[in-house]
Design a protein around this motif. Structure first.
Motif, PDB file in Angstrom:
ATOM      1  N   ASP A 182       0.659  -1.341  -0.098  1.00 12.80           N
ATOM      2  CA  ASP A 182      -0.071  -0.091  -0.061  1.00 12.80           C
ATOM      3  C   ASP A 182       0.845   1.162  -0.051  1.00 12.80           C
ATOM      4  O   ASP A 182       0.283   2.241   0.079  1.00 12.80           O
ATOM      5  CB  ASP A 182      -0.817  -0.020   1.253  1.00 12.80           C
ATOM      6  CG  ASP A 182      -0.343  -0.304   2.645  1.00 12.80           C
ATOM      7  OD1 ASP A 182       0.899  -0.034   2.519  1.00 12.80           O
ATOM      8  OD2 ASP A 182      -0.937  -0.320   3.458  1.00 12.80           O
ATOM      9  N   ASP A 183       2.092   1.125   0.247  1.00 11.21           N
ATOM     10  CA  ASP A 183       3.038   2.261  -0.004  1.00 11.21           C
ATOM     11  C   ASP A 183       2.907   3.355   0.894  1.00 11.21           C
ATOM     12  O   ASP A 183       3.384   4.366   0.877  1.00 11.21           O
ATOM     13  CB  ASP A 183       2.832   3.013  -1.553  1.00 11.21           C
ATOM     14  CG  ASP A 183       3.246   2.363  -2.624  1.00 11.21           C
ATOM     15  OD1 ASP A 183       4.013   1.389  -2.380  1.00 11.21           O
ATOM     16  OD2 ASP A 183       2.807   2.569  -3.611  1.00 11.21           O
ATOM     17  N   ARG A 184       2.402   2.563   2.300  1.00  2.68           N
ATOM     18  CA  ARG A 184       2.426   3.560   3.411  1.00  2.68           C
ATOM     19  C   ARG A 184       3.525   3.462   4.204  1.00  2.68           C
ATOM     20  O   ARG A 184       3.798   3.253   5.269  1.00  2.68           O
ATOM     21  CB  ARG A 184       1.088   3.042   4.139  1.00  2.68           C
ATOM     22  CG  ARG A 184      -0.135   3.304   3.649  1.00  2.68           C
ATOM     23  CD  ARG A 184      -1.436   3.001   4.566  1.00  2.68           C
ATOM     24  NE  ARG A 184      -1.444   3.507   5.815  1.00  2.68           N
ATOM     25  CZ  ARG A 184      -2.090   3.013   6.767  1.00  2.68           C
ATOM     26  NH1 ARG A 184      -2.954   2.049   6.682  1.00  2.68           N
ATOM     27  NH2 ARG A 184      -2.081   3.684   8.093  1.00  2.68           N
ATOM     28  N   TRP A 185       4.733   3.982   3.543  1.00  2.61           N
ATOM     29  CA  TRP A 185       6.045   3.994   4.251  1.00  2.61           C
ATOM     30  C   TRP A 185       5.927   4.656   5.541  1.00  2.61           C
ATOM     31  O   TRP A 185       5.338   5.830   5.590  1.00  2.61           O
ATOM     32  CB  TRP A 185       7.057   4.213   3.152  1.00  2.61           C
ATOM     33  CG  TRP A 185       7.096   3.568   1.962  1.00  2.61           C
ATOM     34  CD1 TRP A 185       6.735   3.901   0.585  1.00  2.61           C
ATOM     35  CD2 TRP A 185       7.349   2.119   1.641  1.00  2.61           C
ATOM     36  NE1 TRP A 185       6.644   2.875  -0.391  1.00  2.61           N
ATOM     37  CE2 TRP A 185       7.067   1.825   0.360  1.00  2.61           C
ATOM     38  CE3 TRP A 185       7.650   1.139   2.526  1.00  2.61           C
ATOM     39  CZ2 TRP A 185       7.073   0.427  -0.408  1.00  2.61           C
ATOM     40  CZ3 TRP A 185       7.907  -0.271   1.889  1.00  2.61           C
ATOM     41  CH2 TRP A 185       7.635  -0.642   0.686  1.00  2.61           C
ATOM     42  N   LEU A 186       7.023   4.344   6.345  1.00  2.00           N
ATOM     43  CA  LEU A 186       7.205   5.216   7.604  1.00  2.00           C
ATOM     44  C   LEU A 186       7.757   6.373   7.310  1.00  2.00           C
ATOM     45  O   LEU A 186       8.467   6.771   6.359  1.00  2.00           O
ATOM     46  CB  LEU A 186       8.155   4.467   8.512  1.00  2.00           C
ATOM     47  CG  LEU A 186       7.915   2.932   8.864  1.00  2.00           C
ATOM     48  CD1 LEU A 186       8.926   2.418   9.461  1.00  2.00           C
ATOM     49  CD2 LEU A 186       6.524   3.160   9.972  1.00  2.00           C
ATOM     50  N   GLN A 187       7.296   7.330   8.022  1.00  2.00           N
ATOM     51  CA  GLN A 187       7.660   9.020   7.990  1.00  2.00           C
ATOM     52  C   GLN A 187       8.212   9.407   9.348  1.00  2.00           C
ATOM     53  O   GLN A 187       8.176   8.751  10.364  1.00  2.00           O
ATOM     54  CB  GLN A 187       6.460   9.583   7.675  1.00  2.00           C
ATOM     55  CG  GLN A 187       5.725   9.247   6.359  1.00  2.00           C
ATOM     56  CD  GLN A 187       6.716   9.524   5.063  1.00  2.00           C
ATOM     57  OE1 GLN A 187       7.386  10.330   5.125  1.00  2.00           O
ATOM     58  NE2 GLN A 187       6.352   8.370   4.236  1.00  2.00           N
TER      59      GLN A 187
END
Length: 274
Positions: A245-250
């Motif tokens: 889902d490409d919800r990579w960590l920020q």
């Protein structure tokens, strides 16, 4: 036993003291590190007692002799390879495989994790690690986060080696080390949360290879030392890569990895480096 490395809050010791966790207290043990505690036969006098809310738990081993991270969950292997259009090679089923990670980049509970400036795809990996005690045997189990820069890893693995720099910057361990008489590593529910939202859930019992298999492979043609770390590899669903889902960590994200019987390993992602 539930073992740890800790520092009293007012002392802020970098390496800390070895301790025995008993209820709401931790007892300082008469040893320099958990490695020396194991080398001494797993026995040491108790010194001062501290309330747990007055100490900071640290990585069970801050400078391990080596870190080997295995690839022992079939679901993770199958999903990760399918994303690259690949099947699981038959050789994977023949023996447990691992890569060497960086023993100089170990972080403990609540430590801030540096955000590598060259990545835009920072990921967590939900794992359990065995720490070697005396005589090449497992001394205890802890939670492990194999932080990954996926875009960096993707490029370097096209060359046919790796992972390397994609994992070189951080590995988290903690919060405690549970000895095999209390946790044998055969089963435990594993959960990952980001900013309080559950993102991953799996079972340690789904490992295709046993811990005995992993220890035997790691020890083949070499000698395991007290403090060596053996990671299980990522449990199925245990990373953002698998979700797709490409919800990579920020920067600023708080990642919590929880393993039944061990506890919660919590870290905050730092700002992007220079």
């Amino acid at each position: 036993m539930k073992l740890c490395m800790f520092t009293p809050l007012e002392r802020e010791l970098e390496r800390g003291w070895p301790g025995l966790v008993d209820g709401d207290f931790v007892f300082q043990l008469a040893a320099q590190t958990l490695q020396s505690f194991f080398s001494g036969g797993g026995e040491a006098r108790r010194h001062a007692r501290y309330p747990l809310d007055e100490v900071q738990l640290l990585a069970p081993v801050l400078h391990p002799p080596s870190v080997r991270d295995f690839y022992a969950f079939e679901q993770h292997v199958r999903t990760a390879r399918a994303l690259r259009g690949l099947e699981v090679p038959p050789e994977w089923y023949e023996q447990p495989v691992f890569y060497f990670s960086n023993p100089a980049a170990i972080f403990g509970p609540d430590a801030e994790i540096p955000y590598p400036p060259e990545t835009e795809e920072l990921d967590y990996e939900l794992e359990v690690a065995a720490v070697i005690g005396a005589d090449g045997r497992i001394g205890g189990f802890t939670v492990m986060n194999d932080w990954s820069a996926r875009d960096v890893q993707r490029k370097e693995m096209r060359v046919g080696l790796g992972p390397a720099k994609g994992k070189d910057f951080a590995t988290s361990l903690g919060p405690i080390l549970v000895t095999p008489d209390e946790l044998d590593g055969s089963s435990a529910t594993m959960v990952a949360r980001v900013n309080g939202e559950e993102r991953s859930r799996g079972e340690l019992g789904d490992m295709y290879f046993s811990w005995a298999d992993l220890v035997a492979q790691a020890a083949r043609n070499t000698t395991l030392k007290s403090g060596d770390v053996l990671g299980s590899g990522t449990v199925g669903t245990g990373c953002i890569l698998e979700h797709g889902d490409d919800r990579w960590l920020q920067p600023g994200d708080v990642v919590e990895l929880e393993v039944e019987g061990i506890g919660v390993l919590r870290n905050r992602v730092g700002t992007i480096g220079p």
